[in-house]
Structure formats: C-alpha cells, structure tokens
Scaffold this active site. Structure first.
Site, PDB file in Angstrom:
ATOM      1  N   LYS A 144      35.559  44.579  40.107  1.00  0.00           N
ATOM      2  CA  LYS A 144      36.236  43.304  40.282  1.00  0.00           C
ATOM      3  C   LYS A 144      35.285  42.292  40.914  1.00  0.00           C
ATOM      4  CE  LYS A 144      40.549  41.507  42.368  1.00  0.00           C
ATOM      5  NZ  LYS A 144      41.726  41.888  43.190  1.00  0.00           N
ATOM      6  N   SER A 157      47.790  44.238  43.517  1.00  0.00           N
ATOM      7  CA  SER A 157      46.743  43.730  42.631  1.00  0.00           C
ATOM      8  C   SER A 157      46.000  44.765  41.807  1.00  0.00           C
ATOM      9  CB  SER A 157      45.740  42.897  43.426  1.00  0.00           C
ATOM     10  OG  SER A 157      46.319  41.691  43.839  1.00  0.00           O
ATOM     11  N   SER A 209      45.901  40.697  40.877  1.00  0.00           N
ATOM     12  CA  SER A 209      44.736  39.861  40.684  1.00  0.00           C
ATOM     13  C   SER A 209      43.570  40.574  40.008  1.00  0.00           C
ATOM     14  CB  SER A 209      44.258  39.316  42.046  1.00  0.00           C
ATOM     15  OG  SER A 209      43.874  40.375  42.911  1.00  0.00           O
TER      16      SER A 209
END
Length: 577
Positions: free
Chosen positions: A138, A237, A213
């Site tokens: 990420k 997330s 996210s």
C-alpha cells in the site's frame, strides 16, 4: 522524508497530470493492452486472454498456493526474476483495467530479484522464508528513494530517505517489493480515489468500488497481479476491500506487527491504532506472512511492537478446546444499525450450515452497545476538527475530497447520507480534556463488551465463551462508486481491538438474492441502503465475511479461519456434487 516545495505558480492540477504521465511512462510499452469492450464490466479473465502473459507466466500467477511458489523458488524450479517478471506483467495488466497502482519501478524490482537469485546460486540456500517472492505494498510503506504520495498532491516529490520497518524485514526475509498501490485522499474512506492517481475499480465489476482505503491492493491481489499484498486498517481498510474483491486478509491487534516508518493520516492519534495486515488469495498465505514477520522479531526494530513470539499452542487452539475439537461460533446476523443485504444473509446461512455439518456449534451474537462504540470511535477520528486533512490539502491548494461519487453520478441511485454524521454532529475541534473523556469512555466500552462476550459461556455448551464471532464486514457487497457509507461492522473491531480475518464465501446471485420485504428501519441510512438494493447492480460481486477473535489472538483467529474456510469448501462441494 525530503520534501520538494512547489512554487506558488505551479497549479495543483498540472502536478497531478505530470505525476500520472510519469507513472504511465514507467510502464514497458510491450505490456500495454487494448481496453476492454464497452459494457464488459468483469475484467478478471483479461490477463489470461490478452496475450501478454506466456503459458508459464499464467501458471505462476494463477497459483493461489504461495507455499508451492516458494517451494519452486527454493529448489530452483523457478527463479525470482522469472516469478517477479510474471507478476509484474500481470500487475500492469490489472492496473490498466482497474487503476490499482501508484509507484511502478520495474528495473529496481528485477535487480532485487536477481540479487536473491544470485544469493541462492552462491550459497545454495534461500535468503529467508519469503525467498524471491514478489510483495506489493500500500502507498504508505516508505521505500528509500521512492515517492510516498498517499493520495495528496502536496506529497508529490516526497522521496523516502529510509525504508519502513516492514520493508526492512521483507528484504531480510528474501522478499521482492515490486509495486505500490492506490489509496484515497486522507486514507479515511471505504473507497479509493484521489486527485493524483484517480479512482480504483473492482475487477469483478468495474462499475463497483474496490473498497478502501487499501482498494488498490484489493483489486491487484484479486486479479492475481500480486501473490501477497500488505495494507493497513484503522476502521476496516484491509477488510472492506478484501471482502469487496473476494480475497483473504488479517486485521491484527494493535502493535502486533511493525508499523514504524509507514506514513499515515491522523498521525498522533493513538487511541485507535492503525495496523498492517496481509491481503492474499488463501488463508495459508495469511498465516505464512504473519508467522514470518513475527518470527523476524519486529520488536527489535519497532519499539511499539509487543514482544510476543508466534505461538503454536495458540494456533493449535489450546484455549479453545484444541484443534480438532468442537468450536462454538456466534453469528452477528444484524448489528441493529444497518441490516445486511440478502447476499450477506445467504453467506451467513451457508457458513452456519457448513460449520454445523463439520460438527461445530453456532449460536446468535446479540449486538451490544454498537452505536455507542461507533460514535465514540468516529468522534475520536475527527477530534482535530479535520485540521490534519486541511493542512495537507492547503500545501498544494487541492480541494479536500468530501464525496466519493464520480463526476457523472447516476442519479437513479439514491444518495446515502451516512448515519455517522448524525452520531458525531457538526465537525469541531475537541479540547484535550474532551479527548481524554472519549478515551475514558472507550475503555469503559471495551470492558462492557468483554463482559458481554464472557457471559456467552452460558449459551455455548462447551464450557467456554464463544470462540469467535462471524459477521459481515459491511452490510452489502461492493456497491457502485460513491455509495459505500457503512463501516459499522468493521470499526467496532478496531475500537475493541479484536484480531480478525476475512474470507470470501460466495458471489451475488440475482435469482437467489432477491430483496427483502419492507420492514421497520433503524435509521435513515438503513432505509436508504434498503432502497438502493437491486440484485442486478451487484452482478458478479464477491460476498465475504469476517471471523472475529480476541485481542492479541492472531494465531487462534487464523486457525479458526482455516477451519471455517475448510468447512465452506466441503459444503460447497457437497452442494454441487
């Protein structure tokens, strides 16, 4: 981080255009594909049909069994350069279809893969338990010499001077970090869109969100563009994109895995900690990653990590009657805030039937103070009145993203005003004293929920309280872009700090998943979501659930998730044979 301060004359939009062009220029031109036909929303099979990947590369990347990939890397059947190239090509294909990547650094990754191969050739040994394995990250995990933009225009040009602790450990374990993946501006969204890189779509149906996210990882891993990704979770997330995209994940407890050196929004907010977790296509890979990181003694590099070695006793469920014994699961059919959609109900029905067929017991989980917990958590998140977000936006002049709806929003979808706005009220900054009271309230709520869990000993028949809770991660499968408003089912886990895994269970079937009859609604969001549900909107959307355990119980939760997953595999097989 070194920061390039933009000149006043430089427009934030032009900076976005330049960065996006730089990203496109980093893609080898021989890996560019033709766009899918208009109306082809499910792009999952395009990597197999586009002609970019060789049969051997398809064999490598189609494999869900990371243990088998690592075995082939260890014995020399495959080289890391070969495996990294295969996954890189597939990642680039996935990106062209879903917009899942941020940083692309092919030459650097292949050089790292060659170093791993050379190490094996020279020593005859593997570098570590993740020898030669490509790993995606990420866009929070800093890598020396690479930008970490994290969805903010003002962060363009921020080149890391050091590797995050996780990246350091991955190198020590022999892994090959090879791409970084897209996130929303501010990170605090259950969808993935920012002004720099744009919107990430769900590969099962590109009209639907990939979640957030960690939406870039969700889309990438689902398309087999990475065998193992790492995301973060402060309110759902890793779990939201994993269930939306049909993959597996773990949300560990606070400070079990190393976060030091990773960048973040809301830095300094420590009542509800963000945690990192793996995202993969098998529960076995979740275990492999978690055990490998813990075995590397991350507490020697991150002062916040708890010194708790991997426990085989906990994995063997010594506190849960022993692996192979009868477990008692509780299903949260409804959290009494937002009712789960028909596909979620069917997934829970399937899971209950599968576990009972495997000899386990299943009871009902009674919701306990969920609205109080959610209000407390969300108020903590906005206790600065939004100043953290505004400061990063003000540096470049970009506007704060206040809605995930696309510019060309389909007005036939009802607008869902999140119920959390009602709970939290007008955004304002809290005094230190007021924040302390929220922290105090959170401790009281955690004790209350613990007592509620312990009291289930009277219902289980095992002599123990419930071993784990099973629930949706959201009330619905991946919705159309801009309509993911529910995080009640995930945020409670972060507030209570429960170790939690997610697994795919089924996919939406418009014939089986017909709308429920009208009923009394809990609140306006519950009603709006009920009116949103049309089975055909969710075509091909995965349906997943979360398995919730106690704090610092990662080994046991992974083990129980394996048991649930195995029961579901046998159940599905029995239904189709």
């Amino acid at each position: 981080m070194s920061e390039e301060v933009p000149s006043e004359a430089q427009d934030w939009k032009s900076r976005c255009v330049a960065k996006k062009q730089q990203q496109w220029d980093s893609i080898p031109k021989e890996w560019i594909i033709s766009p899918p036909k208009e109306g082809d929303l499910n792009v999952m099979d395009i990597p197999r049909s586009c002609g970019i990947l060789s049969p051997k590369e398809l064999e490598i990347t189609d494999m869900d069994d990371i243990v088998h990939i690592l075995r082939n890397l260890a014995d020399g059947t495959w080289t890391s350069v070969q495996v990294t190239t295969a996954f890189y090509k597939r990642a680039i294909i996935a990106h062209q279809l879903t917009n899942c990547l941020t940083e692309i650094f092919v030459e650097r990754a292949l050089q790292r893969a060659k170093e791993v191969d050379d190490y094996r050739a020279k020593t005859g040994n593997v570098m570590g338990p993740l020898h030669g394995l490509p790993v995606s990250l990420k866009d929070q995990f800093s890598m020396k010499g690479i930008e970490t933009i994290m969805g903010y225009v003002s962060w363009i040009g921020n080149y890391a001077e050091h590797d995050a602790v996780l990246v350091q450990i991955l190198y020590e374990l022999g892994a090959v970090p090879f791409v970084r993946t897209n996130v929303p501006q501010t990170l605090m969204w259950g969808e993935t869109y920012n002004h720099v890189f744009g919107r990430t779509s769900n590969p099962h149906n590109t009209s639907l969100t990939a979640g957030g996210s960690t939406g870039g990882e969700g889309a990438l891993v689902a398309m087999r563009g990475s065998p193992l990704g790492v995301g973060t979770d402060i309110g759902g997330s890793v779990r939201i994109p994993s269930t939306f995209c049909g993959i597996y994940t773990l949300r560990p407890s606070y400070e079990r895995l190393p976060y030091s050196g990773a960048l973040n929004a809301l830095e300094g907010q420590e009542s509800i900690s963000s945690v990192l977790g793996p995202m993969t296509n098998s529960i076995e890979a979740v275990k492999l990653f978690t055990k490998s990181i813990i075995d590397a003694k991350p507490w020697l590099k991150d002062p916040l990590v708890i010194k708790k070695p991997w426990s085989e006793d906990e994995y063997n469920l010594v506190d849960h009657g022993g692996r192979g014994g009868q477990l008692c699961f509780a299903i949260m059919w409804d959290n009494e805030v937002v009712r789960p959609f028909p596909p979620m109900k069917r997934a829970m029905d399937m899971t209950k039937a599968a576990l009972e067929a495997a000899g386990h017991k299943v009871i009902v989980w009674k919701a306990h103070r969920h609205l109080e917990i959610y209000k407390n958590a969300e108020t903590i998140f906005v206790a600065d009145g939004g100043e953290d977000y505004r400061r990063d936006c003000d540096k470049s002049g970009e506007p704060l993203v206040i809605s995930m709806r696309p510019d060309h929003y389909d007005d036939s979808f009802p607008f869902v005003d999140p119920y959390v706005k009602t709970l939290v009220g007008p955004l304002r900054s809290h005094t230190a004293y007021e924040l302390w009271q929220l922290h105090k309230e959170k401790r009281i709520l955690r004790k209350s929920y613990l007592d509620h869990w312990e009291a289930t000993v009277d219902e289980t028949g095992t002599g123990r309280p419930v071993d784990a809770i099973i629930s949706p991660a959201t009330a619905y499968p991946a919705p159309p872009h801009g309509l993911n408003t529910d995080s009640f089912y995930t945020t409670i886990v972060n507030a209570m700090d429960y170790a939690t895994c997610c697994i795919p269970v089924t996919t939406v079937d418009p014939k089986l998943d017909q709308p429920f009859e009208p009923h009394e609604f809990y609140n306006h969001e519950d009603e709006a979501l009920f009116n949103m549900y049309r089975p055909e909107l969710f075509k091909d959307a995965p349906v997943g659930l979360q398995i919730i355990g106690r704090p610092q119980e990662e080994e046991a939760v992974i083990s129980m998730t394996e048991i649930v997953d195995d029961a579901l595999i046998k159940y599905r097989s029995s239904r189709t044979s």
